[in-house]
Design a protein around this motif. Structure first.
Motif, PDB file in Angstrom:
ATOM      1  N   UNK A 221       0.767  -1.230   0.000  1.00  0.00           N
ATOM      2  CA  UNK A 221       0.000   0.000   0.000  1.00  0.00           C
ATOM      3  C   UNK A 221       0.800   1.283   0.000  1.00  0.00           C
ATOM      4  N   UNK A 222       2.078   1.240  -0.351  1.00  0.00           N
ATOM      5  CA  UNK A 222       2.868   2.465  -0.441  1.00  0.00           C
ATOM      6  C   UNK A 222       2.441   3.251  -1.675  1.00  0.00           C
ATOM      7  N   UNK A 223       2.659   4.562  -1.695  1.00  0.00           N
ATOM      8  CA  UNK A 223       2.238   5.374  -2.839  1.00  0.00           C
ATOM      9  C   UNK A 223       2.907   4.928  -4.141  1.00  0.00           C
ATOM     10  N   UNK A 224       2.257   5.217  -5.235  1.00  0.00           N
ATOM     11  CA  UNK A 224       2.789   4.849  -6.548  1.00  0.00           C
ATOM     12  C   UNK A 224       4.163   5.483  -6.749  1.00  0.00           C
ATOM     13  N   UNK A 225       5.068   4.701  -7.301  1.00  0.00           N
ATOM     14  CA  UNK A 225       6.422   5.184  -7.565  1.00  0.00           C
ATOM     15  C   UNK A 225       7.414   4.899  -6.454  1.00  0.00           C
ATOM     16  N   UNK A 226       6.944   4.405  -5.329  1.00  0.00           N
ATOM     17  CA  UNK A 226       7.854   4.087  -4.225  1.00  0.00           C
ATOM     18  C   UNK A 226       8.413   2.680  -4.396  1.00  0.00           C
ATOM     19  N   UNK A 227       9.550   2.433  -3.766  1.00  0.00           N
ATOM     20  CA  UNK A 227      10.234   1.146  -3.818  1.00  0.00           C
ATOM     21  C   UNK A 227      10.401   0.631  -2.390  1.00  0.00           C
ATOM     22  N   UNK A 228      10.303  -0.682  -2.205  1.00  0.00           N
ATOM     23  CA  UNK A 228      10.316  -1.212  -0.841  1.00  0.00           C
ATOM     24  C   UNK A 228      10.998  -2.568  -0.767  1.00  0.00           C
ATOM     25  N   UNK A 229      11.395  -2.904   0.449  1.00  0.00           N
ATOM     26  CA  UNK A 229      11.794  -4.261   0.828  1.00  0.00           C
ATOM     27  C   UNK A 229      10.824  -4.721   1.901  1.00  0.00           C
TER      28      UNK A 229
END
Length: 237
Positions: A221-229
């Motif tokens: 559910x992070x905003x569009x364009x974000x990157x995560x682990x």
């Protein structure tokens, strides 16, 4: 699941099966931790000697991959990189020898936070469940609890018991915590490029990493364009 704030963590230990495993799974997160002043130790259970092309000089691979891992970790601000002896790439099992060797490092480093690979097989994507990864994760979890805090577990090591506060499992099929690595993605990429024997032939490496990290961010559910682990965080109270 919300883990303890980073300002309450002084030391973290990352336990993986092979060189480059930590950088694929947790490099962006590590970079954030070292920036916050957390001392991070990376422990590889093997030297990844089976991770080579068929025409490679197999005798030279362990030293090469160790050098690559140290260079990759340096990109993230990590200087304490360790390798276990006596455990073969491709033959890793979560037996008592591996548990003891991980436990020794746990009690030496005394981390409040441990990161390791998932001991749970992902039947929807079996390729993500390398047997060595499963073994490293299982042995690390067993070493954290109950062994590390049990004074009767391997007292012959001569090291005081240590209570690990939380375990972060990477590659788990049911993650419950996301770390936004958008601003540190370039350092993750730089770390992985140090593993030349593994990534030097992958022209699409950045695209592959961006796509995967973007999918992880969207999943949580992070905003569009974000990157995560992503991680499964398990507190040990």
């Amino acid at each position: 699941m919300e883990p303890r704030p980073d300002d309450q963590i002084e030391r973290a230990l990352v336990v993986v099966a092979h060189p480059d495993d930590a950088d694929f799974g947790v490099a962006g997160t590590i970079a954030g931790w070292t920036d916050a002043g957390i001392e991070v130790t990376v422990l590889c259970c093997t030297r990844g000697e089976q991770g080579a092309r068929p025409d490679a000089d197999i005798d030279a691979i362990p030293a090469l991959r160790e050098t690559e891992q140290r260079a990759a970790s340096a990109e993230l601000g990590v200087s304490d990189v360790r390798f276990l002896d006596g455990h073969r790439d491709g033959w890793l099992v979560p037996g008592f020898d591996l548990q003891r060797d991980i436990l020794r490092v746990l009690r030496e480093v005394r981390p409040q936070r441990v990161v390791t690979q998932s001991p749970d097989r992902n039947w929807d994507r079996l390729q993500s469940s390398h047997p060595d990864h499963l073994a490293a994760g299982e042995a690390a979890v067993r070493a954290c609890y109950p062994a590390s805090e049990n004074p009767f577990a391997w007292p012959e090591l001569g090291l005081d018991p240590w209570h690990v506060g939380e375990i972060w499992v990477m590659g788990h099929p049911e993650p419950n915590h996301a770390v936004d690595i958008t601003d540190r993605f370039d350092r993750k990429l730089a770390a992985l490029k140090q593993h030349v024997s593994q990534t030097g032939h992958r022209a699409e490496l950045e695209t592959f990493l961006r796509r995967g990290s973007g999918m992880m961010a969207a999943r949580m559910g992070l905003p569009e364009g974000r990157l995560a682990e992503l991680f499964r965080v398990c507190p040990l109270n």
